[in-house]
Write a protein that holds these residues in place. Structure first.
Motif, mmCIF file in Angstrom:
data_model
loop_
_atom_site.group_PDB
_atom_site.id
_atom_site.type_symbol
_atom_site.label_atom_id
_atom_site.label_comp_id
_atom_site.label_asym_id
_atom_site.label_seq_id
_atom_site.Cartn_x
_atom_site.Cartn_y
_atom_site.Cartn_z
ATOM 1 N N PRO A 392 -28.012 7.166 -39.995
ATOM 2 C CA PRO A 392 -29.236 7.802 -40.491
ATOM 3 C C PRO A 392 -29.714 7.240 -41.824
ATOM 4 C CG PRO A 392 -27.353 9.143 -41.053
ATOM 5 C CD PRO A 392 -26.809 7.978 -40.282
ATOM 6 N N GLY A 393 -30.934 7.648 -42.199
ATOM 7 C CA GLY A 393 -31.433 7.433 -43.540
ATOM 8 C C GLY A 393 -32.163 6.122 -43.761
ATOM 9 N N HIS A 394 -32.752 6.021 -44.948
ATOM 10 C CA HIS A 394 -33.457 4.822 -45.402
ATOM 11 C C HIS A 394 -32.396 3.832 -45.867
ATOM 12 C CE1 HIS A 394 -36.215 2.221 -47.560
ATOM 13 N NE2 HIS A 394 -37.240 2.914 -47.110
ATOM 14 N N LYS A 395 -32.365 2.636 -45.251
ATOM 15 C CA LYS A 395 -31.227 1.743 -45.450
ATOM 16 C C LYS A 395 -31.639 0.333 -45.857
ATOM 17 C CE LYS A 395 -29.668 2.632 -41.243
ATOM 18 N NZ LYS A 395 -30.490 3.795 -40.875
ATOM 19 N N ARG A 396 -30.656 -0.366 -46.409
ATOM 20 C CA ARG A 396 -30.725 -1.812 -46.594
ATOM 21 C C ARG A 396 -29.691 -2.450 -45.674
ATOM 22 N NH1 ARG A 396 -30.638 -2.419 -53.220
ATOM 23 N NH2 ARG A 396 -32.447 -1.104 -53.657
ATOM 24 N N VAL A 397 -29.915 -3.718 -45.372
ATOM 25 C CA VAL A 397 -28.994 -4.450 -44.498
ATOM 26 C C VAL A 397 -28.588 -5.740 -45.196
ATOM 27 C CG1 VAL A 397 -28.650 -5.472 -42.223
ATOM 28 C CG2 VAL A 397 -30.165 -3.493 -42.477
ATOM 29 N N TYR A 398 -27.288 -6.007 -45.189
ATOM 30 C CA TYR A 398 -26.754 -7.216 -45.807
ATOM 31 C C TYR A 398 -25.903 -7.978 -44.787
ATOM 32 C CZ TYR A 398 -27.757 -4.786 -50.219
ATOM 33 O OH TYR A 398 -28.366 -4.106 -51.246
ATOM 34 N N ARG A 399 -25.882 -9.292 -44.928
ATOM 35 C CA ARG A 399 -24.894 -10.104 -44.216
ATOM 36 C C ARG A 399 -23.820 -10.489 -45.224
ATOM 37 N NH1 ARG A 399 -27.265 -13.367 -39.633
ATOM 38 N NH2 ARG A 399 -27.127 -11.214 -38.849
ATOM 39 N N VAL A 400 -22.576 -10.287 -44.838
ATOM 40 C CA VAL A 400 -21.443 -10.553 -45.724
ATOM 41 C C VAL A 400 -20.788 -11.858 -45.292
ATOM 42 C CG1 VAL A 400 -19.286 -9.652 -46.668
ATOM 43 C CG2 VAL A 400 -21.096 -8.058 -45.929
ATOM 44 N N TYR A 401 -20.675 -12.791 -46.224
ATOM 45 C CA TYR A 401 -20.030 -14.087 -45.968
ATOM 46 C C TYR A 401 -18.671 -14.117 -46.659
ATOM 47 C CZ TYR A 401 -24.701 -15.476 -44.451
ATOM 48 O OH TYR A 401 -25.908 -15.539 -43.809
ATOM 49 N N ASP A 402 -17.665 -14.647 -45.983
ATOM 50 C CA ASP A 402 -16.310 -14.660 -46.539
ATOM 51 C C ASP A 402 -16.058 -15.917 -47.367
ATOM 52 O OD1 ASP A 402 -15.848 -16.724 -44.739
ATOM 53 O OD2 ASP A 402 -14.729 -15.483 -43.316
ATOM 54 N N GLU A 403 -14.801 -16.127 -47.756
ATOM 55 C CA GLU A 403 -14.454 -17.263 -48.620
ATOM 56 C C GLU A 403 -14.707 -18.604 -47.961
ATOM 57 O OE1 GLU A 403 -10.575 -15.493 -49.100
ATOM 58 O OE2 GLU A 403 -10.796 -15.613 -51.285
ATOM 59 N N ARG A 404 -14.730 -18.629 -46.625
ATOM 60 C CA ARG A 404 -15.023 -19.876 -45.902
ATOM 61 C C ARG A 404 -16.515 -20.160 -45.845
ATOM 62 N NH1 ARG A 404 -12.800 -18.360 -40.216
ATOM 63 N NH2 ARG A 404 -14.002 -16.507 -40.818
ATOM 64 N N GLY A 405 -17.319 -19.171 -46.249
ATOM 65 C CA GLY A 405 -18.768 -19.304 -46.126
ATOM 66 C C GLY A 405 -19.288 -18.868 -44.789
ATOM 67 N N LEU A 406 -18.408 -18.317 -43.921
ATOM 68 C CA LEU A 406 -18.820 -17.865 -42.600
ATOM 69 C C LEU A 406 -19.210 -16.394 -42.651
ATOM 70 C CD1 LEU A 406 -16.145 -19.503 -40.265
ATOM 71 C CD2 LEU A 406 -18.391 -20.386 -40.935
#
Length: 513
Positions: A392-406
């Motif tokens: 629910p709710g008003h949201k933001r969306v992020y993509r998380v990249y790890d130490e490998r850059g993936l």
């Protein structure tokens, strides 16, 4: 029907479901129609083709949606069509004051859309589009939005998988004859975004700035033979008309004992005239075995550069099997398998434009918040199926990249909370309270995903096809190899922040109580 002064655009603003308009009248009658609302479009599961599955999708259809939104209007013809609708008692279904209101607002000028950029990789439960604005306008957008985004995303995903299977080989899309009517245009566009190099569709290729590609059909050879000529005569006629574009279809009579020797003789004539033959096409039979034999004979005849186009109910799994068979079988016939794979072209039609095995994407459009007293009040829907419980709710969306850059996860957060790279970040499973992981500062990078694309009008011109393809290529390259697998892919993580997870649990408890 009664007809109109001029034909109504069947793909205009009435290209929707009736319940959108009836709900709109309820909002209007209750004085809720201009209350600020927030809807999100997302899908729940990646396509499952039965013997193989997708580990991601490629988002497509946004540009056609934005163009449609700018032009869709409640005009005289549309209002007249709604006025003619009757209830079960025979009375008008829609009241005149409601129809006057629809005509006054015109279309979707009150809406703001934030979206994942078209061409990028997407994942289940993650918003593809966020729609903010008057409740009635946002509600009316649902059907048209899902109609465009679901289908093109489905086909772009299939094309991406074909591209993964084909590797660096050229992929031609020619499914227009089997596509769902005008959906063929959407299928061609989505296929080219997802990974196809060219299409046989002339109009769409022209509009997208690409040359159309193609060979000839069996009917050319059949026509010549029915009139007393030979298969070789048909090939020669085609080559004389198109001496620099000759790709000859070998399997009308017998691929190896008729089509191939006739094609080689015509190619020799072309070469003597100073032209370079382009290729041959095989549309039936054991394509891997035939490709090996054709390559061997073309090499012996001095045509090692001639392409071999394979077609006939191809998809990603069939292409994968063809390549595996060539790697095993070609050396037994003295054919270099790596060289052969580099000269192959895959013509993919029906199975791409209908997403063979998974005919629909389960995209949905859900109300997630309503603005009340200056703040966003989260909206919730619960279900016996955990995957159908809303985030629910008003949201933001992020993509998380790890130490490998993936890319390691997509993260949903409340719009008002601060998510930082220099602080520990806890990722919560959307439904299982026992599953979580915490990333330490410096071990990850965050990328905001949603961009504003529409505020009463579209905010940018159509993005060139080449840029959409680059987005797809970049995102797929940043996926873990396990997620890219054609069969039994690894599950990509979609997570919630601690605050969003807590809000979701609280709302579920409140509703269940």
């Amino acid at each position: 029907g009664r007809g109109y002064a001029r034909p109504m655009n069947v793909f205009g603003i009435l290209y929707t479901d009736l319940y959108q308009l009836t709900m709109g009248q309820v909002y209007f009658r209750m004085g809720l129609h201009e209350k600020e609302a927030l809807f999100e479009a997302f899908y729940r599961r990646n396509p499952d083709y039965g013997a193989h599955q997708a580990g991601y999708t490629v988002f497509a259809g946004l540009d056609p949606l934005l163009s449609w939104m700018e032009e869709a209007r409640f005009g005289e013809e549309e209002i007249a069509a709604l006025r003619n609708l009757k209830s079960r008692s025979g009375k008008p279904l829609f009241a005149e004051d409601y129809l006057r209101y629809l005509k006054a607002i015109g279309g979707f000028s009150g809406l703001t859309l934030r979206a994942l950029p078209e061409g990028r990789v997407a994942h289940p439960q993650v918003p593809l589009v966020s729609v903010e604005g008057p409740l009635l306008q946002a509600q009316l957008l649902e059907t048209a939005l899902l109609n465009r985004l679901n289908y093109e995303t489905l086909i772009a995903t299939k094309a991406s998988r074909v591209r993964e299977a084909a590797g660096e080989a050229v992929v031609l899309e020619f499914g227009l004859r089997r596509a769902p009517a005008k959906g063929g245009e959407s299928a061609t566009r989505a296929s080219l975004i997802g990974g196809a190099n060219r299409s046989s569709a002339v109009s769409l290729s022209h509009l997208l700035g690409l040359p159309a590609s193609g060979t000839h059909a069996h009917s050319l050879v059949q026509a010549f033979m029915a009139l007393g000529y030979s298969e070789e005569d048909a090939f020669r006629a085609f080559a004389e008309v198109f001496p620099d574009d000759a790709i000859l279809l070998l399997d009308t009579v017998d691929t190896l004992h008729s089509g191939l020797p006739h094609a080689i003789r015509v190619f020799e004539e072309l070469r003597r005239k100073g032209h370079r033959p382009v290729g041959v096409r095989i549309d039936s039979g054991d394509l891997a075995h035939l490709a090996i034999q054709v390559a061997r004979e073309l090499d012996r005849a001095g045509f090692p550069e001639v392409l071999i186009v394979l077609s006939g109910d191809l998809d990603e799994l069939v292409i994968w099997q063809i390549k595996s068979q060539i790697l095993e079988e070609a050396p037994r016939f003295g054919v270099d398998p790596d060289r052969l794979l580099k000269r192959l072209v895959y013509g993919v039609g029906t199975r791409m434009v209908v997403s063979w095995g998974a005919p629909a994407l389960g995209g949905v459009y859900k109300l997630v918040a309503v603005r009340e007293n200056g703040t966003w009040a989260p909206a919730m829907k619960v279900s016996n199926s955990l995957e159908k419980v809303l985030n629910p709710g008003h949201k933001r969306v992020y993509r998380v990249y790890d130490e490998r850059g993936l890319a390691t996860a997509d993260l949903l957060a409340l719009a008002e909370e601060e998510v930082r790279e220099d602080a520990p970040l806890t990722l919560r499973h959307p439904t299982d309270p026992s599953k979580r992981r915490t990333l330490r500062p410096g071990s990850f990078r965050l990328e905001p995903l949603l961009e504003e694309v529409y505020r009463g009008r579209r905010l940018f011109p159509p993005v060139p096809l080449e840029e959409l393809r680059k987005r797809r290529d970049r995102d797929v390259a940043l996926l873990d190899p396990g997620v890219r697998r054609l069969v039994n892919p690894h599950v990509y993580h979609v997570s919630l922040t601690e605050r969003l997870f807590a809000l979701k649990e609280e709302l579920v408890r409140r509703l269940e109580g």
